[in-house]
Design an enzyme around this catalytic site. Structure first.
Site, short mmCIF file in Angstrom:
data_model
loop_
_atom_site.label_atom_id
_atom_site.label_comp_id
_atom_site.label_asym_id
_atom_site.label_seq_id
_atom_site.Cartn_x
_atom_site.Cartn_y
_atom_site.Cartn_z
N HIS A 35 -16.69 -14.47 -55.66
CA HIS A 35 -16.39 -13.09 -55.39
C HIS A 35 -17.29 -12.34 -55.87
O HIS A 35 -17.45 -12.57 -57.27
CB HIS A 35 -14.83 -12.76 -55.52
CG HIS A 35 -14.42 -11.61 -54.80
ND1 HIS A 35 -14.77 -10.21 -55.26
CD2 HIS A 35 -13.65 -11.41 -53.89
CE1 HIS A 35 -14.45 -9.34 -54.30
NE2 HIS A 35 -13.78 -10.10 -53.56
N GLU A 47 -14.19 -18.34 -50.39
CA GLU A 47 -14.40 -17.04 -50.58
C GLU A 47 -15.74 -16.59 -50.42
O GLU A 47 -16.65 -17.17 -50.89
CB GLU A 47 -13.71 -16.41 -52.02
CG GLU A 47 -13.85 -15.02 -52.36
CD GLU A 47 -13.42 -14.08 -51.18
OE1 GLU A 47 -12.37 -14.30 -50.86
OE2 GLU A 47 -14.10 -13.20 -51.02
N THR A 107 -11.12 -10.03 -46.59
CA THR A 107 -10.27 -11.33 -46.68
C THR A 107 -9.06 -11.22 -45.81
O THR A 107 -8.79 -12.17 -45.09
CB THR A 107 -9.85 -11.64 -48.14
OG1 THR A 107 -11.06 -12.00 -48.88
CG2 THR A 107 -8.83 -12.76 -48.39
N ASP A 155 -14.91 -16.76 -45.38
CA ASP A 155 -14.15 -15.57 -44.71
C ASP A 155 -15.21 -14.33 -44.37
O ASP A 155 -14.73 -13.74 -43.34
CB ASP A 155 -13.12 -15.02 -45.83
CG ASP A 155 -13.72 -14.54 -47.23
OD1 ASP A 155 -14.74 -14.78 -47.40
OD2 ASP A 155 -13.01 -13.85 -47.89
N HIS A 156 -16.27 -14.08 -44.94
CA HIS A 156 -16.91 -13.00 -44.81
C HIS A 156 -18.45 -13.27 -45.66
O HIS A 156 -18.27 -13.81 -46.54
CB HIS A 156 -16.39 -11.68 -44.97
CG HIS A 156 -15.68 -11.49 -46.42
ND1 HIS A 156 -16.57 -11.45 -47.50
CD2 HIS A 156 -14.39 -11.71 -46.85
CE1 HIS A 156 -15.48 -11.31 -48.53
NE2 HIS A 156 -14.33 -11.51 -48.05
#
Ligand code: GP9
Ligand code: MN
Length: 431
Positions: free
Chosen positions: A200, A38, A82, A259-260
């Site tokens: 996150h 994440e 996500t 993911d980013h």
């Protein structure tokens, strides 16, 4: 209608590559564990704070001789964050221009997913995540993608206990430990997607789990990032230790990807501090979009791979490694390990990166050096930019057409057995 598919089929055909013979089928029949890191950016790999590695376990994994570690791999997500990453990895389809494919189309569309191919190939497929199953419409979407199992929050012991949770759900260490035990019981070969959560925004962690110094960028919302990234790395390290101790690692490939971004481009001053620069350029920000992509398996020929690519390319890459032909899929990525791979990375806002030039926030750069250029000054560059932009616009708009028109329902893929989403139920049996 079916007619709408014709130009799209023609477009995706040009993405077809011949697989590299060293890698085609190299992972055939092996279990595959894909770990979704994440908000994890590539800059964290080998990054140090006061001389201390933030992510020692991931660093070791990256440099392992049996790991293919990509150094120029980019996240390509849009608003669906996500869920866009998941859509790309499992279908080689882009997230839509706005919103989330999983939220808006996950329950109703026809998909020809990676999981569908794996199922035909004798694999058991499972997704694991420490949040409620409704988030990003996962439960409905995973049925459409043909996941056999979805282990969400309620499958984990003490999931309702506040001290087991932080932010959106279960703490990664607890989540990864129980996940490893579930994996041990899955029929083999299996494909598992393990979606972590603790790293996150807003990067909070309970005191007992903090054992890394926060950065001091002066930006409160980003200074916890290295602490939660360090925690995620420890969770990963413990997970790998379990695989090794149990022998599960022997016939298993482990794939990592981020993911980013964790720190968005809005935090320019903090990014500059983290990079040790006085200010950041749009070229730095393009590099900031890099995320990890690593593939490890016993006996795999590893090394750092500098090919330019992104999340859209993962499914074709893994299919070839598994020895499953991707020739007849409607995919918008291509095999990163093929010498014919087109090194154009399209971003959802129309920017792009290639092995030659980079376009970010309307500015152009030489990718290798970061030198800013004005394309109109050189006809060759001007043509390159024009052709690249047209490819990027086409790939995004064709992918959008497939999704918004639900066009895969018309596509007769000779290699693909239709997924029956009604077959799946992820309810936990009452004990
Ligand atoms: C929640 C999670 C977060 O279940 O996967 O999604 P994000 O906010 O990163 O898109
Ligand atoms: Mn995310």
């Amino acid at each position: 209608t079916a007619d709408q598919l014709a130009p799209i089929e023609k477009f995706v055909k040009q993405l077809d590559t011949d697989a590299d013979p060293t890698y085609f089928g190299a992972l055939k029949g092996k279990n595959i564990i894909v770990i979704h890191l994440e908000s994890f950016q590539q800059f964290l790999v080998d990054y140090k704070v006061d001389g201390q590695e933030v992510t020692p376990n991931i660093n070791k994994f990256y440099h392992n001789q049996n790991t293919i570690g990509f150094s120029n791999f980019y996240n390509q997500v849009g608003q669906g964050k996500t869920s866009d990453a998941e859509t790309m990895l499992d279908n080689s389809l882009f997230g839509t221009a706005s919103g989330s494919v999983m939220t808006n189309y996950g329950a109703t569309n026809t998909f020809q997913s990676f999981q569908g191919y794996l199922d035909q190939d004798g694999y058991t497929t499972a997704a694991f995540h420490g949040d409620v199953p409704s988030f990003w419409n996962r439960e409905a979407t995973y049925k459409s993608w043909g996941y056999d199992y979805f282990f969400s929050k309620s499958y984990y012991a003490n999931a309702d206990n506040a001290s087991y949770n932080v932010g959106y759900g279960l703490k990664d260490k607890i989540f990864m430990k129980d996940t490893a035990e579930y994996l041990q019981q899955l029929p083999q070969p299996y494909f598992a997607k393990v979606i972590t959560l603790t790293n996150h925004y807003p990067y909070t962690l309970d005191k007992e789990n903090i054992d890394f110094p926060a950065t001091k960028t002066g930006d409160k919302t980003v200074d916890g990032y290295v602490q939660t990234a360090h925690y995620l790395d420890e969770a990963f390290g413990e997970f790998m230790a379990y695989l090794q101790k149990s022998g599960m690692d022997q016939n298993t490939a482990v794939v990592l990807y981020g993911d980013h971004y964790g720190i968005s481009e809005n935090h320019k001053a903090a990014i500059a501090k983290l990079l040790g620069k006085s200010s950041v350029t749009n070229y730095d920000l393009a590099n900031w979009e890099k995320v990890p992509f690593m593939i490890n398996a016993p006996g795999l020929k590893g090394g750092i791979n500098n090919t330019y690519g992104g999340e859209i390319d993962v499914m074709p890459t893994l299919m070839n490694l598994l020895g499953i032909s991707d020739k007849n899929t409607i995919h918008f990525g291509s095999d990163l390990l093929s010498s014919a791979h087109k090194q154009i990375v399209a971003f959802r806002n129309g920017d792009w990166v290639t092995n030659e030039y980079t376009k970010h926030n309307g500015q152009y750069f030489v990718t290798a050096t970061g030198t800013q250029i004005t394309p109109s000054e050189d006809p060759r560059v001007a043509t390159f930019v024009k052709e690249t932009q047209s490819f990027v616009n086409n790939t995004l708009s064709y992918s959008d057409k497939v999704v918004t028109g639900d066009l895969l329902r018309f596509y007769k893929n000779p290699d693909f057995k239709k997924i029956n989403s009604k077959k799946y139920s992820y309810n936990k049996a009452k004990s």
